[in-house]
Design a protein around this motif. Structure first.
Motif, PDB file in Angstrom:
ATOM      1  N   TYR A 168     132.259  36.841 -42.239  1.00  0.00           N
ATOM      2  CA  TYR A 168     131.787  37.910 -41.031  1.00  0.00           C
ATOM      3  C   TYR A 168     130.239  37.811 -41.123  1.00  0.00           C
ATOM      4  O   TYR A 168     129.833  37.906 -40.017  1.00  0.00           O
ATOM      5  N   ARG A 169     129.506  38.137 -42.248  1.00  0.00           N
ATOM      6  CA  ARG A 169     128.034  37.868 -42.332  1.00  0.00           C
ATOM      7  C   ARG A 169     127.432  36.715 -41.674  1.00  0.00           C
ATOM      8  O   ARG A 169     126.742  36.725 -40.941  1.00  0.00           O
ATOM      9  N   ASP A 202     134.835  46.700 -39.647  1.00  0.00           N
ATOM     10  CA  ASP A 202     135.670  45.770 -40.121  1.00  0.00           C
ATOM     11  C   ASP A 202     136.891  46.656 -40.661  1.00  0.00           C
ATOM     12  O   ASP A 202     136.409  47.399 -41.699  1.00  0.00           O
ATOM     13  N   SER A 210     131.902  48.129 -42.815  1.00  0.00           N
ATOM     14  CA  SER A 210     133.292  47.871 -43.172  1.00  0.00           C
ATOM     15  C   SER A 210     133.771  49.415 -43.589  1.00  0.00           C
ATOM     16  O   SER A 210     133.248  49.870 -44.253  1.00  0.00           O
ATOM     17  N   TYR A 226     136.961  36.892 -58.936  1.00  0.00           N
ATOM     18  CA  TYR A 226     135.753  36.763 -58.396  1.00  0.00           C
ATOM     19  C   TYR A 226     134.778  36.546 -59.523  1.00  0.00           C
ATOM     20  O   TYR A 226     135.065  36.263 -60.814  1.00  0.00           O
ATOM     21  N   ARG A 234     144.289  40.217 -50.025  1.00  0.00           N
ATOM     22  CA  ARG A 234     144.285  38.577 -49.666  1.00  0.00           C
ATOM     23  C   ARG A 234     145.300  38.459 -48.626  1.00  0.00           C
ATOM     24  O   ARG A 234     145.191  37.854 -47.444  1.00  0.00           O
ATOM     25  N   THR A 245     135.466  47.918 -48.138  1.00  0.00           N
ATOM     26  CA  THR A 245     134.899  46.545 -48.211  1.00  0.00           C
ATOM     27  C   THR A 245     135.990  45.812 -49.189  1.00  0.00           C
ATOM     28  O   THR A 245     136.932  46.371 -49.569  1.00  0.00           O
ATOM     29  N   PHE A 246     135.662  44.484 -49.124  1.00  0.00           N
ATOM     30  CA  PHE A 246     136.526  43.730 -49.834  1.00  0.00           C
ATOM     31  C   PHE A 246     136.622  44.000 -51.274  1.00  0.00           C
ATOM     32  O   PHE A 246     137.440  43.713 -52.179  1.00  0.00           O
ATOM     33  N   GLN A 247     135.745  44.755 -51.943  1.00  0.00           N
ATOM     34  CA  GLN A 247     135.492  45.366 -53.059  1.00  0.00           C
ATOM     35  C   GLN A 247     136.263  46.555 -53.298  1.00  0.00           C
ATOM     36  O   GLN A 247     136.529  47.114 -54.422  1.00  0.00           O
ATOM     37  N   TRP A 270     132.076  41.519 -45.624  1.00  0.00           N
ATOM     38  CA  TRP A 270     132.676  40.194 -45.858  1.00  0.00           C
ATOM     39  C   TRP A 270     131.770  39.111 -45.744  1.00  0.00           C
ATOM     40  O   TRP A 270     131.514  38.735 -44.501  1.00  0.00           O
ATOM     41  N   GLN A 295     140.538  45.604 -44.448  1.00  0.00           N
ATOM     42  CA  GLN A 295     140.985  46.227 -45.469  1.00  0.00           C
ATOM     43  C   GLN A 295     141.594  47.594 -45.174  1.00  0.00           C
ATOM     44  O   GLN A 295     142.531  47.932 -46.026  1.00  0.00           O
TER      45      GLN A 295
END
Length: 405
Positions: free
Chosen positions: A118-119, A201, A171, A375, A9, A174-176, A115, A204
């Protein structure tokens, strides 16, 4: 004892960036408007006289915009001859990338792991230019069904071919925390139909996995400095990976700037500094990100570890965290080993915890001295640095997980 596991983050500001931030505040308060200040912005720290250099020593890593760009590219393993854009907001660069993507392509393929912000920008641009947007669902197959990398590539290839796609927005991580094999994915679809434009992207990936861009597989790559670099102040990075993308990005950037759609003052100001042509009526710019980034990237340069060695240490820390979750009320949610990064998801096993709001979860952990992201559905995200987690830290983590289960 506070444990910070939230670098996905916002990275904790490193000591070098803190020193640069303090001394720039002092310089701006004491020398703003002077000739020395202007010389410093353009020529770097060593354009100052010795008395001022000793007074503002925290700014010693600033050598001008061109040097900063070169050091960032080296730190990320990017080809140093390729253009790099600096902006105060990554979203401005994402908008530029989406405009280029939709200018070149009729049907853009994304996954459901992009993300969301971004989408949303991409969806808006697709509507504006009347382009198709195709989404391949991969989150559940990767995180729940544990499909391997070969099956992932096959699913994307099949979707790309079936839907007649000609563009990609991927990505790298990914953010996951899933490390997508972006180079392999692009190579696979190119054997069917070469994408007209590819955006990656790497927000991350820059801190949680090697980028492996020695062979350019995308046209435009987006990252930032406030997470992986621990520079704190947001500074977006836009990298043109292929020569063919240079003219496209430059043309669209000029068009969007002229009509006020690319209104990032730092993007314009750094271009002016680099090209020695400052506008008389330019917008006021927050320059602090330049100096904290210069200090933070120099810290990476001084590290004895290579990026791959750092990544190995990060993965070892991820494994240590996963091991201490036994009997804590949390279980790791991990992809197949080839797609793992330095980000680890944990899911609560108790229904009451799963029904808690993300804010409630995050604040519960904060009260116990642990910073992380949360989340919906009782899912938390930890992100690990290369410094080995000590046994007391791991014991603290196990204790906090039990308290917050």
């Amino acid at each position: 004892m506070h444990l910070y596991l939230d670098t996905a983050r916002l990275g904790q500001m490193c000591p070098e960036a803190q020193a640069a931030d303090r001394d720039f505040a002092r310089l701006a308060g004491e020398e703003a408007g002077s000739l020395y200040y202007d010389l410093f912005l353009r020529g770097g720290f060593f354009s100052l006289p010795p008395t001022l250099r000793s007074r503002y020593a925290g700014l010693a890593d600033w050598s001008g915009v061109s040097a900063l760009k070169s050091r960032i590219k080296t730190a990320l393993g990017l080809p140093t001859a390729r253009p790099l854009l600096l902006a105060s907001r990554s979203a401005a660069l994402v908008r530029l990338a989406c405009r280029a993507l939709c200018r070149q392509c009729d049907n853009v393929l994304v996954t459901d792991m992009l993300w969301p912000a971004y989408r949303a920008i991409l969806e808006e641009e697709c509507r504006r230019q009347q382009r198709l947007l195709t989404t391949l669902p991969l989150r559940r197959p990767i995180l729940e069904d544990h499909i391997g990398q070969a099956e992932l590539v096959g699913r994307l290839l099949e979707c790309y071919s079936r839907e007649n796609c000609d563009g990609l927005f991927l990505s790298a991580v990914t953010f996951q925390g899933v490390r997508l094999p972006a180079a392999e994915l692009v190579s696979a679809v190119a054997r069917v139909r070469r994408p007209r434009f590819v955006v990656v992207d790497a927000a991350q990936a820059a801190g949680h996995a090697p980028l492996h861009l020695s062979e350019p597989y995308c046209d435009f790559l987006i990252a930032g400095c406030h997470k992986w670099l621990r520079a704190y102040h947001p500074l977006g990075l836009g990298f043109c990976c292929r020569p063919a993308a240079d003219a496209i990005v430059a043309q669209i950037s000029a068009e969007m700037t002229e009509c006020g759609q690319l209104d990032d003052p730092l993007l314009n100001f750094t271009w002016e500094l680099e090209n020695q042509c400052c506008e008389a009526f330019s917008e006021t710019v927050n320059l602090a990100p330049l100096f904290t980034t210069a200090a933070a990237v120099s810290r990476i340069w001084r590290s004895p570890l290579g990026r791959c060695d750092e990544f190995d240490r990060q993965l070892a820390n991820v494994d240590r965290v996963a091991e201490v979750t036994d009997a804590t009320g949390w279980r790791p949610v991990r992809p197949a080993s080839a797609m793992r990064s330095a980000i680890l998801l944990l899911r609560a096993t108790r229904p009451e915890t799963r029904s808690a709001t993300p804010d409630a979860l995050r604040f519960a952990f904060r009260r116990c001295g642990l910073a992380l992201s949360a989340y919906v559905g009782g899912l938390i995200r930890t992100s690990l640095l290369a410094e080995s987690l000590s046994q007391p830290r791991l014991s603290q983590l196990r204790s906090v997980l039990r308290q917050c289960a």
